[in-house]
Enzyme design. Structure first.
Site, PDB file in Angstrom:
ATOM      1  N   ASN A   7       0.866  -1.182   0.000  1.00  0.00           N
ATOM      2  CA  ASN A   7       0.000   0.000   0.000  1.00  0.00           C
ATOM      3  C   ASN A   7       0.907   1.238   0.000  1.00  0.00           C
ATOM      4  O   ASN A   7       1.527   1.554   1.022  1.00  0.00           O
ATOM      5  CB  ASN A   7      -0.883  -0.033   1.251  1.00  0.00           C
ATOM      6  CG  ASN A   7      -1.846   1.138   1.311  1.00  0.00           C
ATOM      7  OD1 ASN A   7      -1.843   2.007   0.429  1.00  0.00           O
ATOM      8  ND2 ASN A   7      -2.661   1.183   2.347  1.00  0.00           N
ATOM      9  N   LYS A  14       3.665   0.689   2.838  1.00  0.00           N
ATOM     10  CA  LYS A  14       3.250  -0.245   3.884  1.00  0.00           C
ATOM     11  C   LYS A  14       3.124  -1.612   3.216  1.00  0.00           C
ATOM     12  O   LYS A  14       2.620  -1.680   2.086  1.00  0.00           O
ATOM     13  CB  LYS A  14       1.886   0.224   4.415  1.00  0.00           C
ATOM     14  CG  LYS A  14       1.448  -0.420   5.682  1.00  0.00           C
ATOM     15  CD  LYS A  14       0.154   0.217   6.155  1.00  0.00           C
ATOM     16  CE  LYS A  14      -0.378  -0.561   7.343  1.00  0.00           C
ATOM     17  NZ  LYS A  14      -1.764  -0.298   7.604  1.00  0.00           N
ATOM     18  N   ARG A  91      -2.772  -2.125  -3.208  1.00  0.00           N
ATOM     19  CA  ARG A  91      -4.012  -1.406  -2.883  1.00  0.00           C
ATOM     20  C   ARG A  91      -4.069  -0.138  -3.735  1.00  0.00           C
ATOM     21  O   ARG A  91      -3.100   0.635  -3.771  1.00  0.00           O
ATOM     22  CB  ARG A  91      -4.030  -1.013  -1.418  1.00  0.00           C
ATOM     23  CG  ARG A  91      -5.290  -0.248  -1.109  1.00  0.00           C
ATOM     24  CD  ARG A  91      -5.237   0.442   0.209  1.00  0.00           C
ATOM     25  NE  ARG A  91      -6.504   1.114   0.446  1.00  0.00           N
ATOM     26  CZ  ARG A  91      -6.623   2.218   1.154  1.00  0.00           C
ATOM     27  NH1 ARG A  91      -5.580   2.771   1.699  1.00  0.00           N
ATOM     28  NH2 ARG A  91      -7.805   2.769   1.324  1.00  0.00           N
ATOM     29  N   HIS A 180     -13.378   2.682   0.818  1.00  0.00           N
ATOM     30  CA  HIS A 180     -13.267   1.633   1.855  1.00  0.00           C
ATOM     31  C   HIS A 180     -13.874   0.313   1.375  1.00  0.00           C
ATOM     32  O   HIS A 180     -14.264  -0.532   2.185  1.00  0.00           O
ATOM     33  CB  HIS A 180     -14.016   2.012   3.157  1.00  0.00           C
ATOM     34  CG  HIS A 180     -13.459   3.163   3.904  1.00  0.00           C
ATOM     35  ND1 HIS A 180     -14.259   4.063   4.571  1.00  0.00           N
ATOM     36  CD2 HIS A 180     -12.196   3.569   4.118  1.00  0.00           C
ATOM     37  CE1 HIS A 180     -13.502   4.972   5.158  1.00  0.00           C
ATOM     38  NE2 HIS A 180     -12.243   4.701   4.892  1.00  0.00           N
ATOM     39  N   LEU A 209     -16.108   2.735  10.714  1.00  0.00           N
ATOM     40  CA  LEU A 209     -15.957   3.995  11.453  1.00  0.00           C
ATOM     41  C   LEU A 209     -14.519   4.134  11.936  1.00  0.00           C
ATOM     42  O   LEU A 209     -14.092   3.441  12.863  1.00  0.00           O
ATOM     43  CB  LEU A 209     -16.923   4.031  12.651  1.00  0.00           C
ATOM     44  CG  LEU A 209     -18.395   3.719  12.365  1.00  0.00           C
ATOM     45  CD1 LEU A 209     -19.217   3.773  13.651  1.00  0.00           C
ATOM     46  CD2 LEU A 209     -18.974   4.686  11.335  1.00  0.00           C
ATOM     47  N   GLY A 210     -13.772   5.024  11.275  1.00  0.00           N
ATOM     48  CA  GLY A 210     -12.382   5.251  11.657  1.00  0.00           C
ATOM     49  C   GLY A 210     -12.086   6.734  11.498  1.00  0.00           C
ATOM     50  O   GLY A 210     -13.001   7.560  11.613  1.00  0.00           O
ATOM     51  N   GLY A 212     -11.483   8.067   8.712  1.00  0.00           N
ATOM     52  CA  GLY A 212     -12.465   8.238   7.641  1.00  0.00           C
ATOM     53  C   GLY A 212     -13.570   7.240   7.931  1.00  0.00           C
ATOM     54  O   GLY A 212     -13.282   6.138   8.393  1.00  0.00           O
ATOM     55  N   ARG A 241     -12.861  15.541   8.175  1.00  0.00           N
ATOM     56  CA  ARG A 241     -13.645  15.836   6.963  1.00  0.00           C
ATOM     57  C   ARG A 241     -15.070  16.211   7.342  1.00  0.00           C
ATOM     58  O   ARG A 241     -15.642  15.626   8.262  1.00  0.00           O
ATOM     59  CB  ARG A 241     -13.693  14.619   6.032  1.00  0.00           C
ATOM     60  CG  ARG A 241     -12.346  14.215   5.507  1.00  0.00           C
ATOM     61  CD  ARG A 241     -12.486  13.076   4.493  1.00  0.00           C
ATOM     62  NE  ARG A 241     -11.223  12.396   4.358  1.00  0.00           N
ATOM     63  CZ  ARG A 241     -11.082  11.073   4.324  1.00  0.00           C
ATOM     64  NH1 ARG A 241     -12.139  10.292   4.397  1.00  0.00           N
ATOM     65  NH2 ARG A 241      -9.891  10.545   4.203  1.00  0.00           N
ATOM     66  N   ASP A 285      -9.236  13.119  16.462  1.00  0.00           N
ATOM     67  CA  ASP A 285      -9.091  11.787  17.034  1.00  0.00           C
ATOM     68  C   ASP A 285     -10.237  11.516  18.011  1.00  0.00           C
ATOM     69  O   ASP A 285     -10.435  12.257  18.973  1.00  0.00           O
ATOM     70  CB  ASP A 285      -7.737  11.688  17.751  1.00  0.00           C
ATOM     71  CG  ASP A 285      -7.414  10.257  18.133  1.00  0.00           C
ATOM     72  OD1 ASP A 285      -6.499   9.696  17.529  1.00  0.00           O
ATOM     73  OD2 ASP A 285      -8.094   9.709  19.028  1.00  0.00           O
ATOM     74  N   GLU A 336     -14.622  -0.820  15.947  1.00  0.00           N
ATOM     75  CA  GLU A 336     -14.142  -2.015  16.649  1.00  0.00           C
ATOM     76  C   GLU A 336     -13.868  -1.742  18.128  1.00  0.00           C
ATOM     77  O   GLU A 336     -14.016  -2.624  18.969  1.00  0.00           O
ATOM     78  CB  GLU A 336     -12.826  -2.512  16.018  1.00  0.00           C
ATOM     79  CG  GLU A 336     -13.015  -3.109  14.639  1.00  0.00           C
ATOM     80  CD  GLU A 336     -11.692  -3.309  13.901  1.00  0.00           C
ATOM     81  OE1 GLU A 336     -10.670  -3.573  14.550  1.00  0.00           O
ATOM     82  OE2 GLU A 336     -11.704  -3.179  12.662  1.00  0.00           O
ATOM     83  N   GLU A 387      -8.102  -5.416   5.592  1.00  0.00           N
ATOM     84  CA  GLU A 387      -8.022  -5.058   4.176  1.00  0.00           C
ATOM     85  C   GLU A 387      -6.840  -5.745   3.495  1.00  0.00           C
ATOM     86  O   GLU A 387      -6.931  -6.124   2.335  1.00  0.00           O
ATOM     87  CB  GLU A 387      -7.904  -3.532   4.052  1.00  0.00           C
ATOM     88  CG  GLU A 387      -9.225  -2.846   4.392  1.00  0.00           C
ATOM     89  CD  GLU A 387      -9.074  -1.381   4.764  1.00  0.00           C
ATOM     90  OE1 GLU A 387      -8.551  -1.111   5.863  1.00  0.00           O
ATOM     91  OE2 GLU A 387      -9.464  -0.535   3.961  1.00  0.00           O
TER      92      GLU A 387
HETATM   93  P1  AMP Z   1      -8.742   3.978  11.892  1.00  0.00           P
HETATM   94  O1  AMP Z   1      -8.778   5.109  10.901  1.00  0.00           O
HETATM   95  O2  AMP Z   1      -9.599   2.815  11.505  1.00  0.00           O
HETATM   96  O3  AMP Z   1      -7.348   3.577  12.262  1.00  0.00           O
HETATM   97  O4  AMP Z   1      -9.408   4.542  13.257  1.00  0.00           O
HETATM   98  C1  AMP Z   1      -8.815   5.591  13.950  1.00  0.00           C
HETATM   99  C2  AMP Z   1      -9.840   6.205  14.869  1.00  0.00           C
HETATM  100  O5  AMP Z   1     -10.281   5.230  15.816  1.00  0.00           O
HETATM  101  C3  AMP Z   1      -9.299   7.383  15.654  1.00  0.00           C
HETATM  102  O6  AMP Z   1     -10.231   8.460  15.643  1.00  0.00           O
HETATM  103  C4  AMP Z   1      -9.192   6.820  17.060  1.00  0.00           C
HETATM  104  O7  AMP Z   1      -9.343   7.800  18.048  1.00  0.00           O
HETATM  105  C5  AMP Z   1     -10.378   5.880  17.075  1.00  0.00           C
HETATM  106  N1  AMP Z   1     -10.309   4.924  18.182  1.00  0.00           N
HETATM  107  C6  AMP Z   1      -9.450   3.917  18.372  1.00  0.00           C
HETATM  108  N2  AMP Z   1      -9.694   3.316  19.569  1.00  0.00           N
HETATM  109  C7  AMP Z   1     -10.733   3.972  20.148  1.00  0.00           C
HETATM  110  C8  AMP Z   1     -11.463   3.844  21.365  1.00  0.00           C
HETATM  111  N3  AMP Z   1     -11.178   2.913  22.256  1.00  0.00           N
HETATM  112  N4  AMP Z   1     -12.468   4.733  21.608  1.00  0.00           N
HETATM  113  C9  AMP Z   1     -12.784   5.692  20.715  1.00  0.00           C
HETATM  114  N5  AMP Z   1     -12.143   5.850  19.552  1.00  0.00           N
HETATM  115  C10 AMP Z   1     -11.126   5.011  19.252  1.00  0.00           C
END
Ligand code: AMP
Length: 402
Positions: A7, A14, A91, A180, A209-210, A212, A241, A285, A336, A387
């Site tokens: 990636n 990566k 990717r 995604h 939900l991340g 993005g 965003r 975050d 997650e 992924e």
């Molecule tokens: P990703 O883009 O899938 O790596 O997700 C990153 C996002 O997940 C960031 O906004 C992190 O703050 C959030 N995240 C990870 N662990 C937790 C948690 N235990 N509680 C709330 N948000 C989390």
């Protein structure tokens, strides 16, 4: 069979090496800040602990060279000869209007990918640089491109055409593409298995939900709609965003603030300074936002409520469009890991038959599982996304069907 998944970002490479018989990841690594003095290389294998060190890397070719050296390393390496790698799966974020399935790289594919740069300027030039670097370093190994957008090829035109003059769709290829896709594809396949049904028997809503975030509606294995659009900016509110907004706001801002006449400034504001970060003034975050909510920060609370509301809106709409669902799936960093957010999203959804079991939801574990109550009509699940494995599977499928 060993498959290398790569990636490439604008300043990063990566990778993950899989042994496909057991679908086991045997080596992985990340080279970041390529071309910058602070470049570093972090890697690990099943045989050795994580190593991290500063490196001097000028470009993607040098990064790929370093990765291959490491994979072949006498002590900690995972292969004896590069010929052990059957195929490299790349990717690619955006397939534009040319790629709706995984493809083997050839000259025509490279040309088409180059032509997609205007539609995906942030990602595809970097992917292209990675493909060229791999070709240079591993000339005898086939490469396969796996597109994040390919999963959405089943979307009906009434979901993906925007209500602009039709020529923008025809001439400029402005349409919803969705993103995604590799993640939504992976978790939907896993969900069907967990439900002990085949994918073409179930209706699903997958919530990635991340940083993005995107929500996808899947009817019997076919994507019907997804929240991200022409770019990953559309849809739910995200870390930085804005998600969906009234497009007239853009015209208004352009008239009022001359600085936004520079589209890069405008794009930067919408992509990097909005969302949770823009509203809270704190951070994009989610952990910081949740902490601030617990500390009683009013703006963080607003950002949090807007985030939850925007997710609920998509779930509600897709539930109606699918005429009911078998399962709602949470995945990615927030999906997650945050029981608090899953709880907030599922609150007051009992009219839709969505009820989560508090204890199961708050249980600390990292594997896939059901978190709905016994009586919940809709199964609610957490499925950690993978992924890289999905790309390896797709690359294997493409290679063996050649
Ligand atoms: P990703 O883009 O899938 O790596 O997700 C990153 C996002 O997940 C960031 O906004 C992190 O703050 C959030 N995240 C990870 N662990 C937790 C948690 N235990 N509680 C709330 N948000 C989390």
């Amino acid at each position: 069979m060993k498959i290398l998944v790569v990636n490439c970002g604008s300043s990063s490479v990566k990778y993950a090496l899989f042994e496909m018989e057991k679908e086991k990841k045997i080596a992985w690594g990340l080279i970041e800040c390529i071309g910058l003095p602070e470049a570093f290389y972090r890697r690990q294998t099943v045989k050795s602990d994580e190593k991290k060190e500063s490196v001097k890397i000028a470009n993607h070719t040098e990064a790929v060279e370093l990765m291959i050296e490491e994979l072949l390393d006498e002590k900690s390496g995972s292969i004896l000869n590069i010929k052990e790698i059957a195929v490299v799966g790349h990717r690619v974020v955006h397939g534009g209007d040319k790629f709706f399935e995984t493809v083997l790289v050839n000259d025509k594919v490279k040309e088409d990918l180059k032509n997609s740069f205007s539609i995906a300027p942030l990602h595809n030039p970097a992917h292209y640089a990675g493909i060229i670097a791999i070709e240079k370093m591993l000339p005898s190994i086939p490469s396969v491109l796996v597109f994040d957008t390919a999963f959405y090829h089943t979307m009906p035109d009434y979901a993906y055409v925007y209500a602009l003059p039709y020529e923008f769709y025809e001439k400029d290829h402005i349409r919803k593409y969705g993103f995604h896709g590799t993640s939504h594809n992976y978790v939907s396949q896993k969900a069907a298995k967990m439900l002990k049904k085949s994918l073409n028997e179930v209706n699903l809503i997958t919530a990635h939900l991340g940083n993005g975030s995107s929500i996808t509606a899947i009817e019997k294995g076919n994507v019907i709609d997804t929240s991200m659009g022409f770019t990953p900016l559309e849809g739910v509110i995200m870390g930085t965003r804005c998600g969906s907004i009234d497009p007239a706001i853009i015209a208004y801002l352009l008239d009022k603030y001359p600085t936004y006449k520079d589209s890069s400034v405008l794009n930067d504001m919408l992509n990097k300074k909005s969302g949770l970060a823009g509203i809270s003034g704190l951070s994009g975050d989610m952990r910081t936002i949740v902490q601030a909510v617990n500390d009683g920060n009013r703006k963080a609370m607003l950002a949090f409520e807007m985030f939850i509301y925007s997710i609920k809106r998509y779930i509600g709409a897709y539930y109606g469009i699918l005429n009911g669902i078998d399962a709602l799936i949470f995945t990615a960093g927030i999906g997650e890991n945050s029981a608090f957010i899953r709880e907030a999203v599922c609150k007051n959804f009992c009219a839709l038959g969505i009820e989560i079991d508090k204890e199961k939801n708050y249980e600390h574990c990292t594997y896939e599982r059901f978190i709905s109550t016994k009586n919940s009509r809709v199964k609610v699940m957490i499925i950690p996304t993978n992924e890289e494995l999905m790309i390896a599977r797709e690359a294997k499928k493409r290679l063996t069907s050649k």
